[in-house]
Write a protein that holds these residues in place. Structure first.
Motif, PDB file in Angstrom:
ATOM      1  N   VAL A  15     100.571  59.043 -14.256  1.00  0.00           N
ATOM      2  CA  VAL A  15     100.390  59.410 -15.648  1.00  0.00           C
ATOM      3  C   VAL A  15     101.246  60.649 -15.920  1.00  0.00           C
ATOM      4  CG1 VAL A  15      98.320  60.807 -15.278  1.00  0.00           C
ATOM      5  CG2 VAL A  15      98.644  59.694 -17.448  1.00  0.00           C
ATOM      6  N   THR A  16     101.801  60.720 -17.124  1.00  0.00           N
ATOM      7  CA  THR A  16     102.651  61.869 -17.464  1.00  0.00           C
ATOM      8  C   THR A  16     101.833  62.940 -18.183  1.00  0.00           C
ATOM      9  OG1 THR A  16     103.261  60.924 -19.605  1.00  0.00           O
ATOM     10  CG2 THR A  16     104.690  60.389 -17.723  1.00  0.00           C
ATOM     11  N   GLY A  17     102.360  64.143 -18.198  1.00  0.00           N
ATOM     12  CA  GLY A  17     101.805  65.224 -19.022  1.00  0.00           C
ATOM     13  C   GLY A  17     100.373  65.582 -18.676  1.00  0.00           C
ATOM     14  N   ASP A  18      99.581  65.867 -19.711  1.00  0.00           N
ATOM     15  CA  ASP A  18      98.167  66.131 -19.495  1.00  0.00           C
ATOM     16  C   ASP A  18      97.350  65.377 -20.536  1.00  0.00           C
ATOM     17  OD1 ASP A  18      97.466  68.069 -21.848  1.00  0.00           O
ATOM     18  OD2 ASP A  18      99.298  68.906 -20.976  1.00  0.00           O
ATOM     19  N   PRO A  55      95.261  65.090 -14.768  1.00  0.00           N
ATOM     20  CA  PRO A  55      95.898  66.286 -15.318  1.00  0.00           C
ATOM     21  C   PRO A  55      95.209  66.755 -16.602  1.00  0.00           C
ATOM     22  CG  PRO A  55      97.216  64.345 -15.834  1.00  0.00           C
ATOM     23  CD  PRO A  55      96.011  63.854 -15.072  1.00  0.00           C
ATOM     24  N   ILE A  56      94.547  67.887 -16.511  1.00  0.00           N
ATOM     25  CA  ILE A  56      93.879  68.451 -17.689  1.00  0.00           C
ATOM     26  C   ILE A  56      94.391  69.883 -17.867  1.00  0.00           C
ATOM     27  CG2 ILE A  56      91.658  69.042 -18.760  1.00  0.00           C
ATOM     28  CD1 ILE A  56      90.353  66.898 -16.981  1.00  0.00           C
ATOM     29  N   ALA A  63      92.646  73.175 -22.618  1.00  0.00           N
ATOM     30  CA  ALA A  63      91.848  72.011 -23.013  1.00  0.00           C
ATOM     31  C   ALA A  63      90.526  72.017 -22.251  1.00  0.00           C
ATOM     32  CB  ALA A  63      92.627  70.723 -22.752  1.00  0.00           C
ATOM     33  N   TYR A  64      90.595  72.361 -20.988  1.00  0.00           N
ATOM     34  CA  TYR A  64      89.393  72.405 -20.162  1.00  0.00           C
ATOM     35  C   TYR A  64      88.375  73.389 -20.754  1.00  0.00           C
ATOM     36  CZ  TYR A  64      86.616  71.971 -15.929  1.00  0.00           C
ATOM     37  OH  TYR A  64      85.610  71.706 -15.053  1.00  0.00           O
ATOM     38  N   GLU A  65      88.867  74.590 -21.048  1.00  0.00           N
ATOM     39  CA  GLU A  65      87.992  75.630 -21.622  1.00  0.00           C
ATOM     40  C   GLU A  65      87.419  75.214 -22.966  1.00  0.00           C
ATOM     41  OE1 GLU A  65      89.921  79.454 -22.079  1.00  0.00           O
ATOM     42  OE2 GLU A  65      90.640  79.306 -20.011  1.00  0.00           O
ATOM     43  N   PRO A  81      85.144  67.808 -19.852  1.00  0.00           N
ATOM     44  CA  PRO A  81      86.613  67.725 -19.913  1.00  0.00           C
ATOM     45  C   PRO A  81      87.157  66.399 -19.358  1.00  0.00           C
ATOM     46  CG  PRO A  81      85.926  69.837 -18.985  1.00  0.00           C
ATOM     47  CD  PRO A  81      84.691  69.017 -19.131  1.00  0.00           C
ATOM     48  N   VAL A  82      86.458  65.871 -18.357  1.00  0.00           N
ATOM     49  CA  VAL A  82      86.908  64.601 -17.765  1.00  0.00           C
ATOM     50  C   VAL A  82      86.713  63.447 -18.754  1.00  0.00           C
ATOM     51  CG1 VAL A  82      86.520  62.966 -15.880  1.00  0.00           C
ATOM     52  CG2 VAL A  82      86.555  65.425 -15.422  1.00  0.00           C
ATOM     53  N   THR A  83      85.630  63.500 -19.523  1.00  0.00           N
ATOM     54  CA  THR A  83      85.422  62.495 -20.571  1.00  0.00           C
ATOM     55  C   THR A  83      86.544  62.561 -21.600  1.00  0.00           C
ATOM     56  OG1 THR A  83      83.037  62.686 -20.265  1.00  0.00           O
ATOM     57  CG2 THR A  83      83.769  61.634 -22.294  1.00  0.00           C
ATOM     58  N   CYS A  84      86.964  63.780 -21.942  1.00  0.00           N
ATOM     59  CA  CYS A  84      88.088  63.941 -22.871  1.00  0.00           C
ATOM     60  C   CYS A  84      89.340  63.285 -22.303  1.00  0.00           C
ATOM     61  CB  CYS A  84      88.397  65.416 -23.135  1.00  0.00           C
ATOM     62  SG  CYS A  84      87.115  66.237 -24.051  1.00  0.00           S
ATOM     63  N   ALA A  85      89.592  63.522 -21.020  1.00  0.00           N
ATOM     64  CA  ALA A  85      90.794  62.965 -20.391  1.00  0.00           C
ATOM     65  C   ALA A  85      90.717  61.443 -20.323  1.00  0.00           C
ATOM     66  CB  ALA A  85      90.983  63.562 -18.996  1.00  0.00           C
TER      67      ALA A  85
END
Ligand code: ADP
Ligand code: MG
Length: 344
Positions: free
Chosen positions: A168-171, A262-263, A267-269, A278-282
Motif C-alpha cells: 500500500v502507498t502513502g498513509d 501506515p498511519i 492522524a493517529y492523535e 486509528p486502525v478502524t480509520c485506516a
C-alpha cells in the motif's frame, strides 16, 4: 466578500465554454483536437486506451459549506487520474461535464476551473471537452478520463496470486479524519458564527480530504524499478473494502498485519481525540486515494527501500479468509464497512 457577482446567463453557455477553452491549451501530443468541435480527437497509438468516469454530486459527495470550489475542481480530476493509475496507466486527457444551478456565479465557475487547471498541470492531462447544462439541484460535476498503458503493463484487479506480497502507498485514514474535522467545525460555526475554526493543527488531515492526490507518481516508480503489480486498485472506500475486491476478483485470500499499516502520527492523535480507533480509520475510512497492489515475491527486493510503499501482508489460497493479524496476534476478519456508515 463584497466582490461583484457576475451571472453566467449574461455570458451565455457558449460564452462560458469559450472562456474555459481560452484557458486550456492542450499539451499532450496525443491530444489532436481539444475543445471546440463536435468531438475531441485523440491519437490512438499502439497502447491500450483506459477510460473511466466519476461523477460528484453536491450533497452526496461534497458539502460546499466547507469545500472550496477550486479544491473540488482539483479533486474531481484527481479521483479520475487515480483510477487510471490503479490500472498502472498514465492519464492524458479529461472531459468535464457540469450541471449548474443559478446559485452559481461566473466567479464560482472560474474557481472550479482554476482547480481543474491546477490538477491538469500537476498530472499533465489535457481538458479536451465536456458538456454544460443547467441544474435545479445544485452542482454536479462529472469527469471522464482517458489514459493509456502498454497491454502487458495493465494491472487488473484479478491477477493476485498466492504468495504475492500486498503493498500500500502513502498513509491511510487521514482523509476520513479530515472530513470529521470539517464536519465538526461546520457544526460549531452553525451554532455560533462568531467562532472561527482553528484548523492549523489538523492541516494534514483536512488537506488529505479536500485536496487528495492521485498516485500517478507510483506508476512511474514501478516502471522504473521494473515491477508490474500482479493486481492493483485505488483506495477510495477504505483498505478493507478494496482488499475484499482484490480477493473476490482474484479468487485468493489476503492477510495483513496491523503493525504494518501506515498511519500518519497526526492522524493517529486525531483519531484518539475523536475516540475512534486509528486502525478502524485506516481500514474503513475512505478517500485516501492511495494504491493497493500485489507484487510477486521475486519483486519484493526491488521495492524494499521505496519510502512510500509499505508491505502490509501477503496473498494465500483461501478466498474466504481475508484477515488482519493484530499486534496481540489475534486474527480478525476484514469487513467491507465501506465508509458511508462511518461518515454519519
Ligand atoms: P454540442 O452541442 O455539440 O454538445 P457544446 O456546445 O456542448 O456542443 O460544446 C462545444 C464544445 O465545448 C465541445 O468541444 C465540448 O466538448 C466543449 N465543452 C462544452 N462544455 C464544456 C465544459 N464544461 N468544459 C469543457 N469543455 C466543454
Ligand atoms: Mg454539449
Amino acid at each position: 466578500m463584497s466582490e461583484k457577482r457576475n451571472e453566467i446567463k449574461d455570458l451565455g453557455e457558449f460564452g462560458l465554454i469559450d472562456r474555459i477553452a481560452a484557458d486550456f491549451a492542450v499539451q499532450n501530443p496525443t491530444s489532436i483536437k481539444g475543445i471546440g468541435d463536435d468531438a475531441a480527437v485523440v491519437h490512438g497509438g499502439t497502447d491500450r486506451m483506459l477510460i473511466s468516469t466519476d461523477m460528484l454530486v453536491e450533497g452526496i459527495h461534497f458539502d460546499l459549506a466547507f469545500t472550496p470550489l477550486h479544491h473540488l475542481g482539483y479533486k474531481a480530476v484527481a479521483v479520475n487520474v487515480s483510477d487510471i493509475a490503479a490500472m498502472n496507466g498514465r492519464a492524458e486527457q479529461i472531459t468535464v461535464s457540469i450541471g449548474l444551478s443559478n446559485r452559481f456565479s461566473l466567479e464560482a465557475v472560474d474557481a472550479l476551473y482554476q482547480g481543474i487547471k491546477a490538477a491538469c498541470q500537476s498530472y499533465n492531462v489535457d481538458l479536451i471537452g465536456g458538456d454544460t447544462t443547467a441544474s435545479y439541484s445544485g452542482l454536479i460535476i462529472s469527469v471522464t478520463v482517458i489514459g493509456r498503458a502498454n497491454e502487458e503493463m495493465i494491472a487488473y484487479r484479478n491477477g493476485a496470486q498466492p504468495n504475492d506480497i500486498v503493498c500500500v502507498t502513502g498513509d491511510l485514514g487521514a482523509a476520513f479524519l479530515g472530513l470529521k474535522i470539517l464536519q465538526r467545525e461546520k457544526e460549531v460555526f452553525e451554532a455560533d458564527p462568531q467562532m472561527q475554526p482553528d484548523l492549523e493543527k489538523y492541516e494534514y488531515m483536512v488537506g488529505r480530504q479536500l485536496k487528495p492526490e492521485a498516485r500517478a507518481d507510483i506508476v512511474f516508480d514501478l516502471a522504473e524499478h521494473r515491477v508490474k503489480p500482479t493486481s492493483m486498485i485505488d483506495i477510495s472506500d477504505g483498505l478493507a473494502s478494496e482488499i475484499l475486491h482484490l480477493s473476490k476478483q482474484s479468487k485468493v485470500g489476503i492477510r495483513i498485519y496491523e503493525d504494518k499499516l501506515p498511519i500518519d502520527s497526526f492522524a493517529y492523535e486525531t483519531a484518539v481525540e475523536f475516540k475512534i480507533d486509528p486502525v478502524t480509520c485506516a481500514l474503513n475510512g475512505g478517500e485516501d486515494y492511495e494504491l493497493l497492489f500485489t507484487i510477486s515475491k521475486d519483486d519484493q527486493e526491488k521495492l524494499k527501500n521505496h519510502p512510500d510503499i509499505h508491505m502490509i501482508g501477503y496473498v494465500h489460497e483461501r478466498a474466504d479468509e481475508n484477515v488482519m493479524i493484530t499486534k496481540q496476534g489475534t486474527v480478525v476478519p476484514l469487513r467491507a464497512q465501506g465508509w458511508d456508515h462511518l461518515k454519519k
